[in-house]
Design an enzyme around this catalytic site. Sequence first.
Site, PDB file in Angstrom:
ATOM      1  N   HIS A 182      13.909   4.250  -2.507  1.00 32.24           N
ATOM      2  CA  HIS A 182      12.685   4.874  -2.015  1.00 32.24           C
ATOM      3  C   HIS A 182      12.004   3.881  -1.079  1.00 32.24           C
ATOM      4  O   HIS A 182      11.894   2.699  -1.370  1.00 32.24           O
ATOM      5  CB  HIS A 182      11.776   5.218  -3.199  1.00 32.24           C
ATOM      6  N   CYS A 241       7.071  10.045  -5.860  1.00 37.63           N
ATOM      7  CA  CYS A 241       8.170   9.490  -5.046  1.00 37.63           C
ATOM      8  C   CYS A 241       9.543   9.702  -5.685  1.00 37.63           C
ATOM      9  O   CYS A 241      10.558   9.580  -5.011  1.00 37.63           O
ATOM     10  CB  CYS A 241       7.944   8.004  -4.796  1.00 37.63           C
ATOM     11  N   ASN A 274       5.699   5.249   3.922  1.00 44.44           N
ATOM     12  CA  ASN A 274       6.099   5.778   2.615  1.00 44.44           C
ATOM     13  C   ASN A 274       5.796   7.282   2.593  1.00 44.44           C
ATOM     14  O   ASN A 274       4.632   7.679   2.639  1.00 44.44           O
ATOM     15  CB  ASN A 274       5.293   5.017   1.545  1.00 44.44           C
TER      16      ASN A 274
HETATM   17  O1  UT7 Z   1       5.479   4.812  -3.467  1.00 45.97           O
HETATM   18  C1  UT7 Z   1       5.593   4.224  -4.719  1.00 45.97           C
HETATM   19  C2  UT7 Z   1       4.305   3.759  -5.264  1.00 45.97           C
HETATM   20  N1  UT7 Z   1       3.629   2.804  -4.434  1.00 45.97           N
HETATM   21  C3  UT7 Z   1       4.075   1.544  -4.336  1.00 45.97           C
HETATM   22  O2  UT7 Z   1       5.105   1.185  -4.853  1.00 45.97           O
HETATM   23  C4  UT7 Z   1       3.167   0.582  -3.586  1.00 45.97           C
HETATM   24  C5  UT7 Z   1       3.425  -0.791  -4.057  1.00 45.97           C
HETATM   25  N2  UT7 Z   1       2.469  -1.760  -3.540  1.00 45.97           N
HETATM   26  C6  UT7 Z   1       2.458  -2.238  -2.277  1.00 45.97           C
HETATM   27  O3  UT7 Z   1       3.213  -1.803  -1.440  1.00 45.97           O
HETATM   28  C7  UT7 Z   1       1.528  -3.372  -1.993  1.00 45.97           C
HETATM   29  O4  UT7 Z   1       0.913  -3.789  -3.187  1.00 45.97           O
HETATM   30  C8  UT7 Z   1       0.430  -3.084  -0.918  1.00 45.97           C
HETATM   31  C9  UT7 Z   1       1.046  -2.970   0.446  1.00 45.97           C
HETATM   32  C10 UT7 Z   1      -0.312  -1.804  -1.274  1.00 45.97           C
HETATM   33  C11 UT7 Z   1      -0.584  -4.218  -0.877  1.00 45.97           C
HETATM   34  O5  UT7 Z   1       0.087  -5.439  -0.583  1.00 45.97           O
HETATM   35  P1  UT7 Z   1      -0.124  -6.723  -1.491  1.00 45.97           P
HETATM   36  O6  UT7 Z   1       0.660  -7.777  -0.873  1.00 45.97           O
HETATM   37  O7  UT7 Z   1       0.203  -6.339  -2.902  1.00 45.97           O
HETATM   38  O8  UT7 Z   1      -1.654  -7.021  -1.306  1.00 45.97           O
HETATM   39  P2  UT7 Z   1      -2.783  -7.164  -2.421  1.00 45.97           P
HETATM   40  O9  UT7 Z   1      -3.183  -5.839  -2.945  1.00 45.97           O
HETATM   41  O10 UT7 Z   1      -2.379  -8.220  -3.402  1.00 45.97           O
HETATM   42  O11 UT7 Z   1      -3.976  -7.740  -1.556  1.00 45.97           O
HETATM   43  C12 UT7 Z   1      -3.900  -9.051  -0.954  1.00 45.97           C
HETATM   44  C13 UT7 Z   1      -5.044  -9.183   0.020  1.00 45.97           C
HETATM   45  C14 UT7 Z   1      -6.383  -8.729  -0.547  1.00 45.97           C
HETATM   46  O12 UT7 Z   1      -7.390  -9.571  -0.010  1.00 45.97           O
HETATM   47  P3  UT7 Z   1      -7.985 -10.784  -0.867  1.00 45.97           P
HETATM   48  O13 UT7 Z   1      -8.556 -10.160  -2.094  1.00 45.97           O
HETATM   49  O14 UT7 Z   1      -6.823 -11.685  -1.141  1.00 45.97           O
HETATM   50  O15 UT7 Z   1      -8.991 -11.369   0.062  1.00 45.97           O
HETATM   51  C15 UT7 Z   1      -6.549  -7.354   0.002  1.00 45.97           C
HETATM   52  O16 UT7 Z   1      -7.900  -6.966   0.124  1.00 45.97           O
HETATM   53  O17 UT7 Z   1      -4.793  -8.344   1.158  1.00 45.97           O
HETATM   54  C16 UT7 Z   1      -5.935  -7.514   1.379  1.00 45.97           C
HETATM   55  N3  UT7 Z   1      -5.465  -6.262   1.968  1.00 45.97           N
HETATM   56  C17 UT7 Z   1      -5.378  -6.094   3.301  1.00 45.97           C
HETATM   57  N4  UT7 Z   1      -5.623  -6.901   4.325  1.00 45.97           N
HETATM   58  C18 UT7 Z   1      -5.418  -6.433   5.572  1.00 45.97           C
HETATM   59  C19 UT7 Z   1      -5.085  -5.128   1.344  1.00 45.97           C
HETATM   60  N5  UT7 Z   1      -4.740  -4.209   2.254  1.00 45.97           N
HETATM   61  C20 UT7 Z   1      -4.910  -4.778   3.466  1.00 45.97           C
HETATM   62  C21 UT7 Z   1      -4.714  -4.335   4.797  1.00 45.97           C
HETATM   63  N6  UT7 Z   1      -4.980  -5.189   5.803  1.00 45.97           N
HETATM   64  N7  UT7 Z   1      -4.266  -3.092   5.078  1.00 45.97           N
END
Ligand code: UT7
Length: 328
Positions: free
Chosen positions: A255, A115, A285
Amino acid sequence: MSKTNAAILGTGRSYPEGILTNAELERMVETSDDWIMSRTGIKQRHKAADGEYTSQFAVAASRQAIERARIDPADIDLLICATVTPDQILPSTGCLIQAELGAHRAAAFDIAAACSGFLYGLTLANQMIRSGQTRHALVVGAEILTRYVDYNDRSTCVIFGDGAGAAVLGASEDERGILSTRIYSDGRYAEQLFSPGGGTRIQPTAETLAQGLHFYKMRGNELFKVAVRSMADVSREVLEDAGYKADDVRLFIPHQANQRITDAVANNLKVESERVYSNIEMHGNTSSASIPIALDECIEMGKVNEGDLVLLASFGGGVTWGAVLMRW
Ligand code: UT7
């Protein structure tokens, strides 16, 4: 003696016509429009069709940038393609773009800085122009990330989209142009966002493909915190290098990784939302393409005017991060 700056002379963007909506993703994995919107700010992303490839969009975006810069492709002496989704391993996508454009005098190559690739490219082009080695540089960020997305993995498949954005840079003898740049990386965090298979370490075989080892794996939650801190810190650095404060910034283009990351960085820098550009709702993204696409949109919408201080900041796989400050 007059000081030479490198200034952006023209920009362009291009993306596939295909669109993948949250509603469609709801039918593919256990997710919801509500979750995706509230956790990422993304409503849709562009997705290349079978048979479409990265350099097609890079060439279309570059042609626009070259036309707006009012130069001839043969005037380009440096062509940098930032991509982690090249057309093929050899030759570089930069060389393929060069041939299509007819930029025969350019030195063309790729940068794999995820990125941050576009800002790495701007940084190199800036130095080459300042040193007098290069008169005109083309920097293009282009990705077809959806080819490396596992549509069974809900934590990555909702985020990534495809597209390309380009900028032509040339020498400027006035105040216009790039004022300061900083780029960094830390390979100790390589496995926070990576594609384990497909290279020389784990060669592509029918088995590795079946195991999905070529797909992106991401520890999104861990990346999130580092992304916010790194983008805010490096933004402060480029501002300080050039003798400015966040208050002086007219337009901040981070970004487009996640709307919550954008909000947290802007909040940390104390740049109010009216001065921060976001298009993540429509594009998701797009890695190295996200900043040049956003910049091109801002120009088209009249959000950037002569004399404005423009701040760009990025963070991505590697991990890599960087910022560029310029006077428009
Ligand atoms: O491009 C540069 C590099 N990339 C980034 O900078 C990405 C940075 N990270 C993010 O954007 C976020 O961390 C994500 C969007 C990928 C994930 O969001 P989050 O708020 O950090 O969620 P999390 O990984 O902490 O997961 C929270 C919950 C989990 O469920 P449990 O374990 O609490 O039951 C996940 O399994 O949300 C669940 N989850 C989803 N639920 C519904 C993860 N993805 C999804 C989804 N739909 N698509």
